[in-house]
Motif scaffolding. Sequence first.
Motif, short mmCIF file in Angstrom:
data_model
loop_
_atom_site.label_atom_id
_atom_site.label_comp_id
_atom_site.label_asym_id
_atom_site.label_seq_id
_atom_site.Cartn_x
_atom_site.Cartn_y
_atom_site.Cartn_z
N UNK A 1 31.47 35.49 29.21
CA UNK A 1 32.70 34.74 29.38
C UNK A 1 33.66 35.58 30.20
N UNK A 2 34.32 34.93 31.16
CA UNK A 2 35.23 35.66 32.04
C UNK A 2 36.45 34.83 32.31
N UNK A 3 37.59 35.51 32.38
CA UNK A 3 38.83 34.86 32.78
C UNK A 3 38.89 34.89 34.30
N UNK A 4 39.10 33.73 34.91
CA UNK A 4 39.11 33.67 36.37
C UNK A 4 40.41 33.04 36.88
N UNK A 5 40.80 33.45 38.06
CA UNK A 5 41.98 32.87 38.70
C UNK A 5 41.64 31.49 39.25
N UNK A 6 42.59 30.56 39.24
CA UNK A 6 42.34 29.23 39.82
C UNK A 6 41.92 29.29 41.29
N UNK B 1 27.27 43.34 41.04
CA UNK B 1 27.76 43.18 42.41
C UNK B 1 28.38 41.81 42.61
N UNK B 2 27.73 40.79 42.05
CA UNK B 2 28.26 39.43 42.18
C UNK B 2 29.64 39.32 41.54
N UNK B 3 29.79 39.84 40.32
CA UNK B 3 31.06 39.75 39.62
C UNK B 3 32.14 40.60 40.28
N UNK B 4 31.75 41.77 40.79
CA UNK B 4 32.71 42.66 41.45
C UNK B 4 33.26 42.05 42.74
N UNK B 5 32.49 41.13 43.34
CA UNK B 5 32.93 40.54 44.60
C UNK B 5 34.20 39.69 44.45
N UNK C 1 32.07 48.11 33.29
CA UNK C 1 33.09 49.14 33.48
C UNK C 1 32.45 50.43 34.02
N UNK C 2 31.28 50.79 33.49
CA UNK C 2 30.59 51.99 33.96
C UNK C 2 30.16 51.84 35.42
N UNK C 3 29.75 50.62 35.78
CA UNK C 3 29.36 50.35 37.16
C UNK C 3 30.55 50.54 38.10
N UNK C 4 31.71 49.99 37.70
CA UNK C 4 32.91 50.13 38.52
C UNK C 4 33.39 51.58 38.57
N UNK C 5 33.28 52.30 37.44
CA UNK C 5 33.70 53.70 37.41
C UNK C 5 32.85 54.54 38.36
N UNK C 6 31.54 54.29 38.35
CA UNK C 6 30.65 55.02 39.25
C UNK C 6 31.02 54.75 40.70
N UNK C 7 31.43 53.52 40.99
CA UNK C 7 31.85 53.17 42.34
C UNK C 7 33.15 53.90 42.71
N UNK C 8 34.09 53.94 41.76
CA UNK C 8 35.37 54.61 42.01
C UNK C 8 35.19 56.11 42.18
N UNK D 1 40.45 38.81 40.70
CA UNK D 1 40.50 37.40 40.31
C UNK D 1 39.60 37.08 39.12
N UNK D 2 38.94 38.11 38.58
CA UNK D 2 38.01 37.89 37.46
C UNK D 2 38.09 39.06 36.48
N UNK D 3 38.03 38.72 35.19
CA UNK D 3 37.98 39.74 34.14
C UNK D 3 36.99 39.30 33.07
N UNK D 4 35.97 40.11 32.82
CA UNK D 4 34.97 39.79 31.80
C UNK D 4 35.56 40.10 30.42
N UNK D 5 35.37 39.16 29.49
CA UNK D 5 35.91 39.36 28.14
C UNK D 5 34.82 39.43 27.06
N UNK D 6 33.70 38.81 27.28
CA UNK D 6 32.60 38.81 26.31
C UNK D 6 31.26 38.77 27.05
N UNK D 7 30.21 39.38 26.45
CA UNK D 7 30.20 40.25 25.27
C UNK D 7 30.66 41.66 25.63
N UNK D 8 31.05 42.42 24.64
CA UNK D 8 31.59 43.75 24.87
C UNK D 8 30.57 44.70 25.48
N UNK D 9 29.29 44.50 25.13
CA UNK D 9 28.26 45.39 25.70
C UNK D 9 28.19 45.22 27.22
N UNK D 10 28.37 43.98 27.69
CA UNK D 10 28.34 43.73 29.13
C UNK D 10 29.60 44.28 29.77
#
Length: 303
Positions: A228-233, A270-274, A292-299, A278-287
Amino acid sequence: MDKVERLISIIMILLKKNIVSATEFAQLFNVSKRTILRDMETLSLSNIPIYSINGVHGGYGIMDEYKVDKRLLSSSDLENILTALGGLEQILISEEVEITIRKIEAMISPLSLENSIQLSFYAWEGRSEIIHTLKICQESILKRRLVSFDYIDKNGTTTNRIVEPYQLHFSETSWYLKGFCLHRMKYRTFKLSRIDKLNMDEKTFNPREFLVEQEREASYQPQLVAIQALISPSIKDQFIERYGRKSIETYSSEFLLATIHVPQNSTGFQFLASFGTNLKIVEPQTYVEDFRNYLKEMMDRYC
């Protein structure tokens, strides 16, 4: 009008009419009857099934078996086929596609084609560069000849491959070659943009049971996880196109809640990061943690 254009025009006319005299053709193209006779000989030598009828009402025609029975398809059917082919012409490489389009155009009255639908594809520069590779692959498939090339995998490792080519596959924005790899001794799918130094060998091969493998591949589904993800209109339309309207519900005045299935791997990340902020994942916490680790490695690469 040069000879090639005249020959194509002759074919298109004969596809529409039963018999056309040499005199009619000569007047239409402003050439001599002798030129038309030579054109007919050229077409016959090119395996176009043209026949001639002698007499006052004689002329030239194309065998009925070569024509599509227009009674089987309505004008609307033909227009729909032409619309689809016209759009796909930009990504398909076979000259047969262009010939098919011209044939269908010849079967439709110019006044009936309303062009109510237009299909367009990105004319990326990289796509034009890959045409040479596509042509070699297509020719090798038709001639049942092996291809050899260097293949660069997603980790940058290069291996030399010899492959029995069976099928070209276009998915979303990329071309792929499906075949049997003699290096791995298994069926493999190769992304054309990762292929280098492609050559069609002189050696031919006997086809394997590729259709059986296709059925097995079709039954395979990658492991997906529901998130589940919160997305911008502003990106709502993209989720509707991919997942349908039922995947989205109202959450607040600022966000929508999307429930979707994505791969539990880098492809999904990669799909979600694109979508950026405009997107924030809220569930499940494991995902959420894995993402978050994927984005941290990128940063970390920019620290």
